[in-house]
Write an enzyme that holds these catalytic residues in place. Structure first.
Site, PDB file in Angstrom:
ATOM      1  NE  ARG A  95      25.110  32.166-118.119  1.00  0.00           N
ATOM      2  CZ  ARG A  95      24.962  30.872-117.819  1.00  0.00           C
ATOM      3  NH1 ARG A  95      25.542  30.370-116.756  1.00  0.00           N
ATOM      4  NH2 ARG A  95      24.227  30.082-118.579  1.00  0.00           N
ATOM      5  CG  HIS A 178      26.074  27.656-110.791  1.00  0.00           C
ATOM      6  ND1 HIS A 178      26.415  27.803-112.121  1.00  0.00           N
ATOM      7  CD2 HIS A 178      25.257  28.709-110.502  1.00  0.00           C
ATOM      8  CE1 HIS A 178      25.828  28.882-112.611  1.00  0.00           C
ATOM      9  NE2 HIS A 178      25.130  29.456-111.648  1.00  0.00           N
ATOM     10  CB  CYS A 274      26.871  23.275-116.861  1.00  0.00           C
ATOM     11  SG  CYS A 274      27.732  23.350-115.324  1.00  0.00           S
TER      12      CYS A 274
HETATM   13  N1  ARG Z   1      30.412  30.483-117.774  1.00  0.00           N
HETATM   14  C1  ARG Z   1      29.193  30.086-117.140  1.00  0.00           C
HETATM   15  C2  ARG Z   1      28.934  30.934-115.912  1.00  0.00           C
HETATM   16  O1  ARG Z   1      29.858  31.317-115.260  1.00  0.00           O
HETATM   17  C3  ARG Z   1      29.244  28.626-116.804  1.00  0.00           C
HETATM   18  C4  ARG Z   1      27.942  28.092-116.270  1.00  0.00           C
HETATM   19  C5  ARG Z   1      28.012  26.659-115.905  1.00  0.00           C
HETATM   20  N2  ARG Z   1      26.758  26.179-115.508  1.00  0.00           N
HETATM   21  C6  ARG Z   1      26.467  25.541-114.368  1.00  0.00           C
HETATM   22  N3  ARG Z   1      25.256  25.097-114.210  1.00  0.00           N
HETATM   23  N4  ARG Z   1      27.358  25.419-113.402  1.00  0.00           N
HETATM   24  O2  ARG Z   1      27.824  31.244-115.566  1.00  0.00           O
END
Ligand code: ARG
Length: 292
Positions: A95, A178, A274
């Site tokens: 990311r 998160h 998200c």
């Molecule tokens: N696949 C992403 C990750 O694991 C999903 C992010 C989802 N975003 C959020 N704000 N919870 O980072």
């Protein structure tokens, strides 16, 4: 007339589930039928966007990009308050590649006058944007998590950058990685939250800041369905399809609940919140604040 909510969304053109950095991500399920998954993701994204627009939001589009499929979750791009955007720093290398795209998108919004300023961290800590830093418009404060993604040091840094009160909410599990997956402050002062995902310290902080009638506990099924990961616009709440009991409880409080099929994104561990980044949150003016 109140101004329209300004929301950033990323087109799902390059969205896929290609790696696994949280326990919801299922690259194998995606790769078993990528064409159908892509079509479903496009339809799902468009339905969410339409629901937000119908609820009075103005959507700003950010293009998707190859090799950064999770760009579709712009809640993680930055923390934005009073026109100032603090760019995120991601924990995972997969990311981290999103960071230049986020900077470009936010600089573009600044050039268009949608936000005023873009700033970044000046040292080595992780902070994954609004995913771990939720503005509570009813209380005028940030709920800020440390945990699997954002570092402890980011909590004070956020307080300093924005000069606002922060309440530290340490997360308890890897599954709810998160804060936005398990915690959602609502416009009327209620908080929808999933207790097992919050540490003792976080629950104590929540109890200190809320009355018992303001605390709405989500059930396992609500959290696992990404319903807590909701977008609240005034009295409307947009979320992944809620179980009937959850919709009823929120409706009892005077909210209108809109459920959207977000399954293709839940396959990556994300829901409605998200997939959006609110650009127009404002702290209350100093003159209206209660004396300390
Ligand atoms: N696949 C992403 C990750 O694991 C999903 C992010 C989802 N975003 C959020 N704000 N919870 O980072």
């Amino acid at each position: 007339m109140t101004a329209k909510a300004q929301i950033l969304m990323t087109r799902p053109t390059h969205y896929e589930v290609a790696y696994e950095i949280n326990s919801w991500m299922k690259p194998g399920v995606w790769s078993a039928g990528p064409k159908a998954q892509k079509a479903a993701a496009r339809a799902s994204w468009s339905t969410l966007r339409a629901a937000l627009e119908a609820s009075g939001a103005q959507i700003h589009d950010m293009p998707g990009a190859k090799g950064v499929p999770d760009l579709v979750f712009p809640a993680n791009a930055a923390v934005v308050l009073d026109g100032k955007a603090l760019l995120a720093r991601f924990r995972h290398p997969q990311r981290r590649r999103e960071e230049p795209h986020n900077r470009l998108a936010l600089e573009g919004l600044r050039a268009r006058g949608i936000i005023k300023e873009v700033v970044s961290f000046d040292d080595d800590l992780f902070q994954e944007g609004a995913g771990d830093c939720l503005w509570d418009s009813a209380r005028g404060l940030f709920w800020v998590a440390s945990g699997p993604r954002s570092s402890l040091g980011s909590v004070d840094r956020i307080a300093r950058v924005f000069g606002e009160e922060v309440v530290h909410m340490p997360l308890a599990t890897e599954r709810y990685y998160h804060l936005d997956t398990c915690f959602c402050p609502l416009s009327g002062g209620e908080v929808l939250y999933y207790p097992p995902a919050l540490s003792e310290a976080a629950l104590a902080a929540l109890h200190a800041r809320t009355r018992s009638d303001q605390r709405l506990e989500a059930r396992d099924q609500d959290a696992a369905g990404f319903c807590v990961n909701a977008v609240n616009l005034g009295r409307t709440i947009i979320m992944a399809r809620p179980p009937a009991h959850l919709a009823a409880r929120l409706e009892e409080r005077g909210y209108r609940v809109i459920g959207v099929d977000l399954d293709p994104f839940i396959l990556s561990g994300g829901g409605a919140f998200c997939m959006t980044l609110r650009l127009d949150h404002m702290a209350p003016p100093l003159t209206t604040r209660r004396a300390a």
